[in-house]
Motif scaffolding. Structure first.
Motif, PDB file in Angstrom:
ATOM      1  N   TYR A  24       7.460  -9.144   3.418  1.00 36.76           N
ATOM      2  CA  TYR A  24       7.760 -10.420   4.067  1.00 36.76           C
ATOM      3  C   TYR A  24       8.444 -11.317   3.049  1.00 36.76           C
ATOM      4  O   TYR A  24       7.967 -11.488   1.937  1.00 36.76           O
ATOM      5  CB  TYR A  24       6.470 -11.059   4.564  1.00 36.76           C
ATOM      6  CG  TYR A  24       6.632 -12.449   5.144  1.00 36.76           C
ATOM      7  CD1 TYR A  24       7.472 -12.678   6.227  1.00 36.76           C
ATOM      8  CD2 TYR A  24       5.932 -13.534   4.601  1.00 36.76           C
ATOM      9  CE1 TYR A  24       7.612 -13.955   6.760  1.00 36.76           C
ATOM     10  CE2 TYR A  24       6.070 -14.804   5.131  1.00 36.76           C
ATOM     11  CZ  TYR A  24       6.911 -15.007   6.204  1.00 36.76           C
ATOM     12  OH  TYR A  24       7.057 -16.281   6.724  1.00 36.76           O
ATOM     13  N   LEU A  59      14.352 -21.352  13.114  1.00 36.42           N
ATOM     14  CA  LEU A  59      13.601 -20.864  11.962  1.00 36.42           C
ATOM     15  C   LEU A  59      13.209 -19.407  12.201  1.00 36.42           C
ATOM     16  O   LEU A  59      12.610 -19.078  13.217  1.00 36.42           O
ATOM     17  CB  LEU A  59      12.344 -21.723  11.756  1.00 36.42           C
ATOM     18  CG  LEU A  59      11.590 -21.522  10.444  1.00 36.42           C
ATOM     19  CD1 LEU A  59      12.423 -22.035   9.270  1.00 36.42           C
ATOM     20  CD2 LEU A  59      10.250 -22.252  10.484  1.00 36.42           C
ATOM     21  N   TYR A  60      13.579 -18.545  11.266  1.00 37.11           N
ATOM     22  CA  TYR A  60      13.313 -17.113  11.396  1.00 37.11           C
ATOM     23  C   TYR A  60      12.428 -16.619  10.247  1.00 37.11           C
ATOM     24  O   TYR A  60      12.554 -17.089   9.115  1.00 37.11           O
ATOM     25  CB  TYR A  60      14.622 -16.312  11.362  1.00 37.11           C
ATOM     26  CG  TYR A  60      15.521 -16.527  12.551  1.00 37.11           C
ATOM     27  CD1 TYR A  60      15.401 -15.729  13.687  1.00 37.11           C
ATOM     28  CD2 TYR A  60      16.492 -17.524  12.533  1.00 37.11           C
ATOM     29  CE1 TYR A  60      16.243 -15.919  14.788  1.00 37.11           C
ATOM     30  CE2 TYR A  60      17.327 -17.721  13.621  1.00 37.11           C
ATOM     31  CZ  TYR A  60      17.195 -16.924  14.748  1.00 37.11           C
ATOM     32  OH  TYR A  60      18.022 -17.113  15.832  1.00 37.11           O
ATOM     33  N   ASP A  61      11.563 -15.669  10.559  1.00 37.82           N
ATOM     34  CA  ASP A  61      10.861 -14.937   9.514  1.00 37.82           C
ATOM     35  C   ASP A  61      11.789 -13.858   8.976  1.00 37.82           C
ATOM     36  O   ASP A  61      12.551 -13.242   9.735  1.00 37.82           O
ATOM     37  CB  ASP A  61       9.588 -14.278  10.054  1.00 37.82           C
ATOM     38  CG  ASP A  61       8.468 -15.269  10.282  1.00 37.82           C
ATOM     39  OD1 ASP A  61       8.335 -16.204   9.464  1.00 37.82           O
ATOM     40  OD2 ASP A  61       7.722 -15.118  11.265  1.00 37.82           O
ATOM     41  N   LYS A  62      11.720 -13.608   7.650  1.00 36.15           N
ATOM     42  CA  LYS A  62      12.580 -12.595   7.028  1.00 36.15           C
ATOM     43  C   LYS A  62      11.720 -11.425   6.541  1.00 36.15           C
ATOM     44  O   LYS A  62      10.668 -11.636   5.936  1.00 36.15           O
ATOM     45  CB  LYS A  62      13.337 -13.189   5.838  1.00 36.15           C
ATOM     46  CG  LYS A  62      14.311 -14.287   6.202  1.00 36.15           C
ATOM     47  CD  LYS A  62      15.134 -14.713   4.983  1.00 36.15           C
ATOM     48  CE  LYS A  62      14.278 -15.392   3.937  1.00 36.15           C
ATOM     49  NZ  LYS A  62      15.086 -15.878   2.781  1.00 36.15           N
ATOM     50  N   GLY A 117       9.478 -14.625   3.560  1.00 36.87           N
ATOM     51  CA  GLY A 117       9.465 -16.052   3.883  1.00 36.87           C
ATOM     52  C   GLY A 117      10.321 -16.358   5.118  1.00 36.87           C
ATOM     53  O   GLY A 117      10.525 -15.497   5.976  1.00 36.87           O
ATOM     54  N   THR A 118      10.798 -17.573   5.189  1.00 38.14           N
ATOM     55  CA  THR A 118      11.542 -18.012   6.363  1.00 38.14           C
ATOM     56  C   THR A 118      12.971 -18.396   6.004  1.00 38.14           C
ATOM     57  O   THR A 118      13.297 -18.623   4.839  1.00 38.14           O
ATOM     58  CB  THR A 118      10.863 -19.223   7.028  1.00 38.14           C
ATOM     59  OG1 THR A 118      10.752 -20.281   6.068  1.00 38.14           O
ATOM     60  CG2 THR A 118       9.488 -18.857   7.551  1.00 38.14           C
ATOM     61  N   SER A 119      13.803 -18.460   7.039  1.00 37.78           N
ATOM     62  CA  SER A 119      15.204 -18.826   6.854  1.00 37.78           C
ATOM     63  C   SER A 119      15.637 -19.727   8.006  1.00 37.78           C
ATOM     64  O   SER A 119      15.275 -19.485   9.165  1.00 37.78           O
ATOM     65  CB  SER A 119      16.072 -17.566   6.817  1.00 37.78           C
ATOM     66  OG  SER A 119      17.425 -17.882   6.588  1.00 37.78           O
ATOM     67  N   ARG A 120      16.398 -20.763   7.669  1.00 39.00           N
ATOM     68  CA  ARG A 120      16.920 -21.669   8.687  1.00 39.00           C
ATOM     69  C   ARG A 120      18.359 -21.283   9.021  1.00 39.00           C
ATOM     70  O   ARG A 120      19.205 -21.178   8.134  1.00 39.00           O
ATOM     71  CB  ARG A 120      16.892 -23.114   8.189  1.00 39.00           C
ATOM     72  CG  ARG A 120      15.496 -23.676   7.918  1.00 39.00           C
ATOM     73  CD  ARG A 120      15.613 -25.101   7.402  1.00 39.00           C
ATOM     74  NE  ARG A 120      14.325 -25.779   7.278  1.00 39.00           N
ATOM     75  CZ  ARG A 120      13.616 -25.844   6.163  1.00 39.00           C
ATOM     76  NH1 ARG A 120      14.068 -25.255   5.061  1.00 39.00           N
ATOM     77  NH2 ARG A 120      12.462 -26.475   6.132  1.00 39.00           N
ATOM     78  N   PRO A 180       2.098 -12.100   9.106  1.00 38.67           N
ATOM     79  CA  PRO A 180       3.415 -11.751   9.649  1.00 38.67           C
ATOM     80  C   PRO A 180       3.791 -10.282   9.445  1.00 38.67           C
ATOM     81  O   PRO A 180       4.479  -9.700  10.294  1.00 38.67           O
ATOM     82  CB  PRO A 180       4.378 -12.679   8.895  1.00 38.67           C
ATOM     83  CG  PRO A 180       3.630 -13.186   7.722  1.00 38.67           C
ATOM     84  CD  PRO A 180       2.193 -13.176   8.100  1.00 38.67           C
ATOM     85  N   ARG A 193      -0.953 -15.675   4.444  1.00 41.14           N
ATOM     86  CA  ARG A 193       0.358 -16.060   4.994  1.00 41.14           C
ATOM     87  C   ARG A 193       1.365 -14.910   4.948  1.00 41.14           C
ATOM     88  O   ARG A 193       2.382 -14.961   5.619  1.00 41.14           O
ATOM     89  CB  ARG A 193       0.906 -17.267   4.227  1.00 41.14           C
ATOM     90  CG  ARG A 193       0.214 -18.572   4.588  1.00 41.14           C
ATOM     91  CD  ARG A 193       0.862 -19.743   3.906  1.00 41.14           C
ATOM     92  NE  ARG A 193       0.383 -19.919   2.544  1.00 41.14           N
ATOM     93  CZ  ARG A 193       1.131 -20.388   1.556  1.00 41.14           C
ATOM     94  NH1 ARG A 193       2.389 -20.679   1.758  1.00 41.14           N
ATOM     95  NH2 ARG A 193       0.610 -20.549   0.352  1.00 41.14           N
TER      96      ARG A 193
END
Length: 569
Positions: free
Chosen positions: A30, A7-10, A32-35, A109, A105
């Protein structure tokens, strides 16, 4: 334990020039996240790529469909990025959206990314960013709408928050004539218990919410002899149609159907979705007002096994009041003769096309007339409907000085040309047109944080910031002052606004810009589908609702009855 993916922050970095300062600016957002799959395509022989959208190819993110064939010589360096279409393949369950405050949130980040990757000499050798980091206490382009912009007129007093004040002060205008309203229910035979409960809630109230008569100030007359109970969901339209088409209505009575639907509005089943919307179309065709209540919501329980339908009731009954012609609340404004045209859109994935809805507001108090819908490329039909509205408006208000169009995206020359041709060539009106583009996707790229409120970080409602030439960021939320209590779902991100005009010199007038932004803010408070404030103005939101339903209509047009009331709420 994430055994199949990382899981990565983008983040996105973008360089601007002279948007909010007098020089270059680095925007950090930011996303969100990416799998990303832990295994490469080489390690997964037989991988079905038909649902594969993006990949990490040797550290570079790209679209699988457009990947350079040479890259596939190194399948060991190509890692699938797991979008929703691959969830099932990776045994990932759908997550419910988190409605809690997003500001912390995003703030955390972004700051961590800055401290780890940007706030060092190595990065400054590439881009010489300011030693002080982010812009702080920058007020040169920040303004706050006046407190008057928060105020709403209810029946007996002025208030700010509909979720409290509508119950306390009553609606600004109860249901107008004809004053007789008859309600009846339509429901599936297996929904008898839900019918009895809903009937009781409307007659007696529930928990802290009063009965509907005390809430909307209209007697609740239920004629159970008109009730329709159907046996089969898939044949319900045929069965109900047979009953409604032969009924004779009293012309001095408004009839309102309370339809307990076994089908959730957002079902993914295309057949059931069609039944849901065609039911709405049938009610419109026969001239019935209607309110749909999903069966499961009536008995839905929270984590403590308590039903909480009392939170649904204010929204349902406010929408009923508005559909029947009442005015739950209005803006505290002097009447200004101004034609405001709203154009919104909905991308129908099921029908593989986009539909554009339009609505015409004939004054700044929020009184809407004539809802229409068109295919996204049918700009001439849209222009024709605008012409009719402009002509009717001009005949009634010959001294009007401008026309304002609230549009859901930046209008291209191809889109605006038929509209301008229609107004200027067809009607010969020398009235300037101002286009206010309101991006219905809340801004995540550009954000501001109120760091004096370390807990919530959301700027006070009505704050707006100039971000570039004729571009603004507007915060619409329920934090009206420093002590406001804000519900989780009301921590709205700001909307992006862009202004343009056929007479650009008008937009040199700061007072006009203030008025246009204030108008966007005000119309976000006229949303009568809920007692909670929205961040998108109804000039965009209402046409979008129409465009969402229109693809399912069999008639191919909205009936005259449906063009002049808020049936879609």
């Amino acid at each position: 334990l994430r055994t199949t993916y990382n899981l990565y922050d983008k983040f996105t970095l973008k360089v601007n020039y002279c948007d909010v300062t007098t020089g270059f600016e680095l925007v950090v957002s930011y996303d969100g996240t990416s799998r990303v799959s832990k295994k490469s395509l080489k390690e997964m022989p037989g991988f079905n790529t038909s649902n594969l959208y993006q990949v990490n190819s040797n550290g570079i993110i790209g679209n699988w469909q457009y990947l350079d064939p040479a890259a596939k010589l190194h399948l060991d360096k190509i890692y699938p990025i797991i979008g929703s279409s691959l969830y099932q393949q990776y045994n990932i369950t759908w997550e419910l959206p988190d409605n809690k405050n997003r500001y912390p949130r995003y703030f955390k980040p972004i700051n961590e990314f800055y401290e780890k990757y940007l706030n060092n000499q190595t990065f400054r050798d590439i881009l010489p960013i300011d030693e002080n980091g982010y812009i702080k206490n920058y007020t040169a382009t920040v303004k706050l709408l006046s407190e008057a912009s928060h105020k709403l007129q209810f029946g007996t007093d002025v208030g700010i928050e509909p979720k409290y004040d509508l119950k306390n002060f009553g609606p600004f205008q109860p249901i107008p004539k004809p004053n007789n309203v008859t309600y009846f229910f339509i429901y599936h035979k297996d929904s008898k218990a839900e019918y009895e409960l809903l009937k009781k809630y409307f007659e007696e109230g529930y928990k802290t919410h009063p009965n509907i008569q005390d809430f909307i100030h209209q007697p609740f007359f239920l004629d159970e002899s008109l009730n329709i109970v159907f046996n089969d969901t898939f044949n319900a339209i045929i069965d109900i149609n047979k009953v409604l088409k032969d009924r004779v209505k009293d012309p001095n009575t408004k009839y309102c159907i309370l339809y307990i639907s076994p089908i959730p509005k957002y079902t993914k089943d295309k057949t059931l979705k069609g039944v849901y919307y065609r039911m709405k179309e049938m009610f419109l065709y026969f001239g019935y007002y209607s309110q749909v209540i999903h069966k499961a919501n009536i008995i839905k329980k929270d984590g403590n096994a308590n039903t909480y339908f009392n939170f649904f009731l204010p929204n349902i009954q406010t929408a009923i009041l508005a559909k029947l012609g009442g005015i739950p609340w209005r803006l505290v404004r002097d009447l200004d003769d101004e034609l405001i045209i709203g154009v919104g859109a909905f991308n129908s994935y099921g029908h593989k096309t986009k539909y554009v809805g339009s609505a015409f507001c004939f004054n700044n108090l929020g009184e809407f007339k004539n809802f229409s819908c068109f295919g996204k490329d049918d700009t001439r039909a849209l222009a024709g409907s605008i012409r009719e509205a402009v002509q009717a408006f001009h005949e009634a208000h010959p001294r009007a000085t401008r026309i304002i169009i609230h549009f859901y995206k930046v209008m291209s020359k191809r889109e605006i040309k038929p509209i301008l041709d229609t107004i200027y060539n067809g009607l010969n009106l020398p009235i300037p047109i101002i286009v206010v583009t309101i991006n219905k996707t809340a801004s995540k790229e550009l954000l501001a944080f109120d760091t004096l409120d370390q807990l919530n970080l959301m700027p006070i409602s009505g704050t707006y910031i100039r971000m570039a030439e004729r571009q603004y960021l507007l915060f619409n939320n329920t934090r009206y002052n420093l002590t406001s209590k804000v519900a989780d779902k009301e921590f709205h991100f700001p909307v992006k606004i862009k202004l343009t005009s056929t007479h650009l010199e008008l937009l040199e007038d700061e007072s006009l810009i203030d008025l246009l932004i204030d108008q966007v803010y005000q119309f976000s408070r006229m949303y009568w589908k809920s007692v909670s404030q929205q961040n998108i103005p109804v000039t965009i939101a209402y046409p979008e609702m129409v465009a969402e339903m229109f693809p399912y209509f069999r008639q191919g047009h909205i009936s005259d009855f449906g063009k002049n009331n808020l049936w879609f709420l």
